[in-house]
Design a protein around this motif. Structure first.
Motif, short mmCIF file in Angstrom:
data_model
loop_
_atom_site.label_atom_id
_atom_site.label_comp_id
_atom_site.label_asym_id
_atom_site.label_seq_id
_atom_site.Cartn_x
_atom_site.Cartn_y
_atom_site.Cartn_z
N UNK A 1 0.84 -1.22 0.00
CA UNK A 1 0.00 0.00 0.00
C UNK A 1 0.86 1.26 0.00
N UNK A 2 2.03 1.18 0.62
CA UNK A 2 2.86 2.38 0.78
C UNK A 2 3.77 2.68 -0.39
N UNK A 3 3.74 1.84 -1.41
CA UNK A 3 4.61 2.09 -2.57
C UNK A 3 3.75 2.22 -3.83
N UNK A 4 4.31 2.82 -4.88
CA UNK A 4 3.52 3.15 -6.07
C UNK A 4 3.27 1.96 -7.00
N UNK A 5 4.22 1.05 -7.05
CA UNK A 5 4.14 -0.04 -8.02
C UNK A 5 3.01 -1.02 -7.68
N UNK A 6 2.48 -1.72 -8.70
CA UNK A 6 1.51 -2.78 -8.38
C UNK A 6 2.11 -4.18 -8.54
N UNK A 7 3.45 -4.23 -8.64
CA UNK A 7 4.11 -5.54 -8.65
C UNK A 7 4.00 -6.15 -7.24
N UNK A 8 3.86 -7.47 -7.14
CA UNK A 8 3.72 -8.10 -5.83
C UNK A 8 4.94 -7.92 -4.92
N UNK A 9 4.68 -8.01 -3.63
CA UNK A 9 5.79 -7.88 -2.68
C UNK A 9 5.98 -9.16 -1.86
N UNK A 10 7.18 -9.29 -1.38
CA UNK A 10 7.57 -10.43 -0.55
C UNK A 10 8.20 -9.87 0.72
N UNK A 11 7.76 -10.41 1.87
CA UNK A 11 8.36 -10.01 3.15
C UNK A 11 8.67 -11.30 3.90
N UNK A 12 9.81 -11.38 4.54
CA UNK A 12 10.06 -12.58 5.35
C UNK A 12 10.26 -12.19 6.81
#
Ligand code: IMP
Length: 181
Positions: free
Chosen positions: A52-63
């Protein structure tokens, strides 16, 4: 598709690239680590916030990962990072040393969020607590022994082949491949 891995640790990104056929881009985004006993919940909340906090709509990964010491009720677990910074690795060993049962495991949860759905993948590696040995790795590696060697005594390749993060990333890679993306 480009997967945006939210981390300040370039080594994690390198490791992810070994498992994934998609492009992996490192993004630095300081998400809030919510307080929870559940690594999955922490990682999913972080992934959504970063998306939500970034402009891109590419998926994100968090570990999110931690060390769980059986005789200490899973301590430091989800608080591993905080405990490393405050108590320190040496004193976590001192706590474990007093216990007869030295069994422990590392666990990692990888959360993927594409703006609609969140998926989590987990991996763990069993071992035991030992007095610090080895110069490699990071964090709790010197006090965690797996099959006779501490993680700090292993080469990066050896560690990646058995690591909790590697196991979680391998499951994620299988899931992506099944989806045909
Ligand atoms: P993070 O979620 O990967 O940032 O890790 C949280 C905490 O667990 C930090 O204190 C790390 O040092 C520790 N940790 C995570 N993975 C490992 C590992 O593979 N070896 C040693 N410590 C780790």
């Amino acid at each position: 598709m480009t997967i945006r891995f939210v981390t300040s640790n370039a080594g994690k990104v390198e490791e992810a690239r070994e498992y994934l056929t998609d492009e992996v881009e490192q993004i630095n985004y300081d998400y809030t680590e919510i307080q929870s006993d559940d690594l999955g919940e922490i990682a999913v909340a972080g992934a959504k916030e970063a998306y939500e906090g970034t402009d891109s709509d590419e998926p994100v990964l968090v570990d999110d990962a931690g060390l769980f010491v059986e005789a200490l009720g899973g301590f430091p677990g989800p608080y591993s990072s905080y405990v490393e910074d405050t108590v320190g690795v040496e004193r976590v060993w001192k706590l474990a040393e007093r216990e007869e049962n030295r069994r422990a495991y590392f666990r990692c949860v990888v959360a993927y969020y594409d703006g609609e759905t969140a998926e989590t993948f987990d991996g763990s590696v069993p071992g035991r607590m030992v007095a610090p040995r080895g110069e490699g790795g990071f964090g709790y590696d010197p006090i965690f022994e797996h099959e006779g060697q501490t993680l700090a005594e292993m080469s990066t390749e050896q560690k990646n082949a058995i690591s909790h993060r590697g196991r979680a990333l391998a499951k994620f890679a299988d899931w992506l491949a099944e989806r045909g993306e």
